[in-house]
Design a protein around this motif. Structure first.
Motif, PDB file in Angstrom:
ATOM      1  N   SER A 249       0.903  -1.169   0.107  1.00  0.00           N
ATOM      2  CA  SER A 249      -0.011  -0.005   0.063  1.00  0.00           C
ATOM      3  C   SER A 249       0.853   1.294   0.124  1.00  0.00           C
ATOM      4  O   SER A 249       0.424   2.155  -0.634  1.00  0.00           O
ATOM      5  CB  SER A 249      -1.108  -0.096   1.101  1.00  0.00           C
ATOM      6  N   ASP A 250       1.908   1.259   0.705  1.00  0.00           N
ATOM      7  CA  ASP A 250       2.850   2.535   0.659  1.00  0.00           C
ATOM      8  C   ASP A 250       3.208   2.703  -0.720  1.00  0.00           C
ATOM      9  O   ASP A 250       3.260   3.952  -1.113  1.00  0.00           O
ATOM     10  CB  ASP A 250       3.896   2.394   1.488  1.00  0.00           C
ATOM     11  N   LEU A 251       3.778   1.769  -1.443  1.00  0.00           N
ATOM     12  CA  LEU A 251       4.068   1.980  -2.794  1.00  0.00           C
ATOM     13  C   LEU A 251       3.247   2.230  -3.591  1.00  0.00           C
ATOM     14  O   LEU A 251       3.575   3.249  -4.665  1.00  0.00           O
ATOM     15  CB  LEU A 251       4.924   0.479  -3.283  1.00  0.00           C
ATOM     16  N   ARG A 252       2.106   1.621  -3.503  1.00  0.00           N
ATOM     17  CA  ARG A 252       0.993   2.283  -4.563  1.00  0.00           C
ATOM     18  C   ARG A 252       0.615   3.700  -4.141  1.00  0.00           C
ATOM     19  O   ARG A 252       0.559   4.528  -5.303  1.00  0.00           O
ATOM     20  CB  ARG A 252      -0.136   1.352  -4.118  1.00  0.00           C
ATOM     21  N   ALA A 253       0.758   4.198  -3.034  1.00  0.00           N
ATOM     22  CA  ALA A 253       0.571   5.552  -2.716  1.00  0.00           C
ATOM     23  C   ALA A 253       1.511   6.184  -3.543  1.00  0.00           C
ATOM     24  O   ALA A 253       1.350   7.438  -4.228  1.00  0.00           O
ATOM     25  CB  ALA A 253       0.358   5.881  -1.176  1.00  0.00           C
ATOM     26  N   GLU A 254       2.690   5.943  -3.359  1.00  0.00           N
ATOM     27  CA  GLU A 254       3.978   6.489  -4.007  1.00  0.00           C
ATOM     28  C   GLU A 254       3.619   6.740  -5.525  1.00  0.00           C
ATOM     29  O   GLU A 254       3.987   7.691  -6.031  1.00  0.00           O
ATOM     30  CB  GLU A 254       5.233   5.936  -3.898  1.00  0.00           C
ATOM     31  N   LEU A 255       3.238   5.436  -6.047  1.00  0.00           N
ATOM     32  CA  LEU A 255       2.978   5.323  -7.517  1.00  0.00           C
ATOM     33  C   LEU A 255       1.603   6.230  -7.979  1.00  0.00           C
ATOM     34  O   LEU A 255       2.196   6.880  -8.882  1.00  0.00           O
ATOM     35  CB  LEU A 255       2.839   4.013  -7.936  1.00  0.00           C
ATOM     36  N   TRP A 256       0.670   6.311  -7.267  1.00  0.00           N
ATOM     37  CA  TRP A 256      -0.201   7.290  -7.602  1.00  0.00           C
ATOM     38  C   TRP A 256       0.368   8.689  -7.482  1.00  0.00           C
ATOM     39  O   TRP A 256      -0.090   9.472  -8.584  1.00  0.00           O
ATOM     40  CB  TRP A 256      -1.380   6.942  -6.501  1.00  0.00           C
ATOM     41  N   GLN A 266      -1.707  15.892  -1.780  1.00  0.00           N
ATOM     42  CA  GLN A 266      -2.845  15.080  -1.797  1.00  0.00           C
ATOM     43  C   GLN A 266      -2.930  14.013  -1.023  1.00  0.00           C
ATOM     44  O   GLN A 266      -3.519  12.970  -1.353  1.00  0.00           O
ATOM     45  CB  GLN A 266      -3.450  14.956  -2.921  1.00  0.00           C
ATOM     46  N   ASN A 267      -2.269  13.842   0.247  1.00  0.00           N
ATOM     47  CA  ASN A 267      -1.913  12.490   1.080  1.00  0.00           C
ATOM     48  C   ASN A 267      -3.126  11.794   1.012  1.00  0.00           C
ATOM     49  O   ASN A 267      -3.005  10.402   0.765  1.00  0.00           O
ATOM     50  CB  ASN A 267      -1.107  12.787   2.192  1.00  0.00           C
ATOM     51  N   LEU A 268      -4.181  12.283   1.287  1.00  0.00           N
ATOM     52  CA  LEU A 268      -5.388  11.609   1.560  1.00  0.00           C
ATOM     53  C   LEU A 268      -5.926  10.802   0.260  1.00  0.00           C
ATOM     54  O   LEU A 268      -5.886   9.882   0.249  1.00  0.00           O
ATOM     55  CB  LEU A 268      -6.614  12.567   2.015  1.00  0.00           C
ATOM     56  N   ALA A 269      -5.832  11.656  -0.738  1.00  0.00           N
ATOM     57  CA  ALA A 269      -6.336  11.060  -2.105  1.00  0.00           C
ATOM     58  C   ALA A 269      -5.181  10.101  -2.445  1.00  0.00           C
ATOM     59  O   ALA A 269      -5.917   8.837  -2.847  1.00  0.00           O
ATOM     60  CB  ALA A 269      -6.306  12.103  -3.065  1.00  0.00           C
ATOM     61  N   TYR A 270      -4.131  10.164  -2.215  1.00  0.00           N
ATOM     62  CA  TYR A 270      -3.152   8.824  -2.613  1.00  0.00           C
ATOM     63  C   TYR A 270      -3.429   7.657  -1.757  1.00  0.00           C
ATOM     64  O   TYR A 270      -3.257   6.513  -2.152  1.00  0.00           O
ATOM     65  CB  TYR A 270      -1.854   9.339  -2.691  1.00  0.00           C
ATOM     66  N   ARG A 271      -3.834   8.084  -0.499  1.00  0.00           N
ATOM     67  CA  ARG A 271      -3.848   6.919   0.541  1.00  0.00           C
ATOM     68  C   ARG A 271      -5.260   6.147   0.356  1.00  0.00           C
ATOM     69  O   ARG A 271      -5.182   4.977  -0.012  1.00  0.00           O
ATOM     70  CB  ARG A 271      -4.026   7.643   1.902  1.00  0.00           C
ATOM     71  N   VAL A 272      -6.105   6.842  -0.238  1.00  0.00           N
ATOM     72  CA  VAL A 272      -7.482   6.333  -0.657  1.00  0.00           C
ATOM     73  C   VAL A 272      -7.255   5.548  -2.091  1.00  0.00           C
ATOM     74  O   VAL A 272      -7.748   4.238  -2.081  1.00  0.00           O
ATOM     75  CB  VAL A 272      -8.543   7.319  -0.711  1.00  0.00           C
ATOM     76  N   GLN A 346     -13.915   7.901   9.253  1.00  0.00           N
ATOM     77  CA  GLN A 346     -15.029   8.345   8.356  1.00  0.00           C
ATOM     78  C   GLN A 346     -14.998   9.786   8.049  1.00  0.00           C
ATOM     79  O   GLN A 346     -15.344  10.215   7.021  1.00  0.00           O
ATOM     80  CB  GLN A 346     -16.221   8.371   9.306  1.00  0.00           C
ATOM     81  N   ALA A 347     -14.321  10.497   8.899  1.00  0.00           N
ATOM     82  CA  ALA A 347     -14.048  12.096   8.744  1.00  0.00           C
ATOM     83  C   ALA A 347     -13.435  12.080   7.298  1.00  0.00           C
ATOM     84  O   ALA A 347     -13.253  12.882   6.385  1.00  0.00           O
ATOM     85  CB  ALA A 347     -13.131  12.643   9.526  1.00  0.00           C
ATOM     86  N   ASP A 348     -12.276  11.174   6.985  1.00  0.00           N
ATOM     87  CA  ASP A 348     -11.175  11.398   6.024  1.00  0.00           C
ATOM     88  C   ASP A 348     -12.122  10.734   4.649  1.00  0.00           C
ATOM     89  O   ASP A 348     -11.830  11.260   3.785  1.00  0.00           O
ATOM     90  CB  ASP A 348      -9.929  10.380   6.125  1.00  0.00           C
ATOM     91  N   VAL A 349     -12.801   9.676   4.891  1.00  0.00           N
ATOM     92  CA  VAL A 349     -13.758   9.495   3.640  1.00  0.00           C
ATOM     93  C   VAL A 349     -14.627  10.562   3.184  1.00  0.00           C
ATOM     94  O   VAL A 349     -14.617  10.779   2.023  1.00  0.00           O
ATOM     95  CB  VAL A 349     -14.539   8.168   4.105  1.00  0.00           C
ATOM     96  N   GLY A 350     -15.085  11.261   4.057  1.00  0.00           N
ATOM     97  CA  GLY A 350     -16.136  12.380   3.803  1.00  0.00           C
ATOM     98  C   GLY A 350     -15.129  13.524   3.269  1.00  0.00           C
ATOM     99  O   GLY A 350     -15.891  13.948   2.128  1.00  0.00           O
ATOM    100  N   ARG A 351     -14.080  13.602   3.626  1.00  0.00           N
ATOM    101  CA  ARG A 351     -13.322  14.920   3.024  1.00  0.00           C
ATOM    102  C   ARG A 351     -12.983  14.300   1.269  1.00  0.00           C
ATOM    103  O   ARG A 351     -13.130  14.942   0.633  1.00  0.00           O
ATOM    104  CB  ARG A 351     -12.092  15.004   3.594  1.00  0.00           C
ATOM    105  N   PHE A 352     -12.861  13.237   1.442  1.00  0.00           N
ATOM    106  CA  PHE A 352     -12.293  12.337   0.163  1.00  0.00           C
ATOM    107  C   PHE A 352     -13.421  12.749  -0.860  1.00  0.00           C
ATOM    108  O   PHE A 352     -13.297  13.244  -2.123  1.00  0.00           O
ATOM    109  CB  PHE A 352     -11.725  11.369   0.183  1.00  0.00           C
ATOM    110  N   LEU A 353     -14.558  12.055  -0.540  1.00  0.00           N
ATOM    111  CA  LEU A 353     -15.658  12.074  -1.471  1.00  0.00           C
ATOM    112  C   LEU A 353     -16.554  13.526  -1.561  1.00  0.00           C
ATOM    113  O   LEU A 353     -17.074  13.816  -2.133  1.00  0.00           O
ATOM    114  CB  LEU A 353     -16.740  11.139  -0.771  1.00  0.00           C
ATOM    115  N   GLY A 354     -16.170  14.592  -0.653  1.00  0.00           N
ATOM    116  CA  GLY A 354     -16.705  15.729  -0.606  1.00  0.00           C
ATOM    117  C   GLY A 354     -18.114  15.671   0.181  1.00  0.00           C
ATOM    118  O   GLY A 354     -19.032  16.364  -0.350  1.00  0.00           O
ATOM    119  N   ILE A 355     -18.150  14.664   1.042  1.00  0.00           N
ATOM    120  CA  ILE A 355     -19.932  14.820   1.511  1.00  0.00           C
ATOM    121  C   ILE A 355     -19.808  14.704   3.056  1.00  0.00           C
ATOM    122  O   ILE A 355     -18.597  14.660   3.650  1.00  0.00           O
ATOM    123  CB  ILE A 355     -20.433  13.396   1.042  1.00  0.00           C
ATOM    124  N   THR A 356     -20.923  15.108   3.685  1.00  0.00           N
ATOM    125  CA  THR A 356     -20.692  15.226   5.239  1.00  0.00           C
ATOM    126  C   THR A 356     -20.595  13.815   5.865  1.00  0.00           C
ATOM    127  O   THR A 356     -20.868  12.734   5.491  1.00  0.00           O
ATOM    128  CB  THR A 356     -22.315  15.762   5.578  1.00  0.00           C
TER     129      THR A 356
END
Ligand SMILES: Nc1ncnc2c1ncn2[C@@H]1O[C@H](COP(=O)(O)OP(=O)(O)OP(=O)(O)O)[C@@H](O)[C@H]1O
Ligand SMILES: [Mg+2]
Length: 366
Positions: A249-256, A266-272, A346-356
């Protein structure tokens, strides 16, 4: 004015690199120095310099690479050093640098009687960076990279396989280059494709002899997707081995992060994206990232990371894709996947998707 040794060295170097421009420039300086003691010799020297050089291809010089006798197809290619970075997990980094350090310290190790042949076997799934790594080794060592695609060399188009393999090894002998045998398992696959067992044996032996014949400064790297298919005698010839896995997963985040080139933090986006792309290779991630960038460029918009996440989820669920007719359904899937399988808050998912937060908990309940 006397002849400068530095100019002489450069003259020889330019001549042997067939770099006529540099040859004439240094030649001008040399001829002035010769002029002082021997004007006639200087005149003859200038005449020689003004002769037209043997025509060489565009940038100056192209080497005669070995070809198959019958088809005249090249058996080997010279590849440029890669200009994109290579991402490895910690085990991979360690093996990569061990190999480089050993090559760079060959003399020292040899003096102590503990040097090893520089033969490195790369194995792992497709698209994980094996070919790229061979290029990085050559680049780090400043050596030419000669690539042999064993699958095409063995294909029936070409004549005598064993003979062709021999000419490849003859060609690289003493060149101080990196020889990269790609698709090494093609040799093993001959077992299924060819009736003649005698030929398989001959080819295996030629590869082994070839590797053995290289001098101690030579570097041979081979890659395979099916290490278990390799003949054990070939396997043993490789004193260094590097096993590639699908990226963690770390390597995938770096590749993204690298392939999306989004430039912003955009750490959150890459992590997701990393969480949702388990099982993909580096090449898979590259392809998806490039597709998203093309879309963004054509519509003059930002890269839509949520859309990438959606497409990753849908691909994982191809058989039931019809179920996710609307965005809500897809986002519910993404939320559940991230929260329950990958421990994203849940907070991070909300931030990523842009929903409450509220929408998130509804997704998790329903
Ligand atoms: N670990 C990685 N680091 C950086 N880029 C990678 C990595 N893995 C894959 N890539 C990207 O994917 C492309 C293809 O990788 P590469 O050709 O090296 O894979 P391979 O392991 O040799 O695959 P195959 O077994 O199919 O030959 C690379 O050129 C690079 O753009
Ligand atoms: Mg490859």
């Amino acid at each position: 004015m006397s002849i400068s040794n530095i100019d002489l060295i450069e003259f020889a170097d330019a001549a042997l690199s067939a770099d006529y421009t540099r040859l004439r420039r240094v030649g001008q300086r040399l001829s002035k120095a010769i002029e002082v003691g021997d004007p006639e010799a200087a005149r003859r020297f200038r005449l020689a310099l003004n002769r037209k050089g043997v025509p060489l291809q565009a940038s100056g010089f192209s080497e005669m690479l070995p070809v198959d006798n019958k088809s005249r197809l090249p058996l080997i290619e010279e590849h440029q050093w890669p200009d994109s970075p290579l991402f490895l997990d910690s085990a991979g980094k360690e093996q990569f640098s061990t190999f480089l350090v050993d090559v760079q310290n060959y003399e020292k190790l040899a003096a102590a009687g503990i040097a090893s042949k520089h033969s490195l076997l790369l194995s792992g799934p497709p698209g994980t960076g094996k070919t790229l790594l061979a290029g990085h080794i050559a680049a780090h060592l400043g050596r030419k990279l000669y690539v042999v695609r064993l699958d095409s060399l063995i294909s029936s188009l070409l004549g005598d396989t064993a003979k062709n393999i021999r000419s490849v090894f003859d060609f690289v002998a003493g060149k101080n280059a990196v020889l990269f045998l790609d698709e090494l398992d093609a040799v093993a696959k001959m077992r299924d494709d060819r009736a003649e067992l005698g030929e398989l044996k001959r080819v295996v032996n030629t590869v082994i002899q070839g590797i053995d014949s290289l001098d101690s400064s030579a570097i041979v790297i081979a890659a395979t997707n099916h290490p278990q298919m390799l003949d054990s005698a070939i396997w043993r010839r490789f004193h260094y081995k590097l096993f590639f896995n699908l990226p963690d997963s770390d390597l995938r985040a770096e590749l993204w992060a690298y392939f999306l080139h989004s430039g912003v933090e955009q750490n959150l986006a890459y992590r997701v994206l990393s969480a949702l792309s388990e099982g993909l290779s580096g090449a898979d991630i590259e392809q998806r990232a490039l597709a998203a960038r093309r879309l963004a460029a054509l519509s003059s918009q930002e890269i839509d990371v949520v859309a990438i996440a959606e497409s990753l989820i849908l691909e994982n669920q191809l058989h039931s894709a019809g179920v996710y007719k609307n965005t809500n359904e897809i986002r519910k899937r993404i939320t559940r996947e991230l929260v329950s399988k990958h421990n994203v808050s849940q907070a991070d998912v909300g931030r990523f998707l842009g929903i409450t937060r509220q929408a998130i908990s509804t997704y998790l309940k329903a």
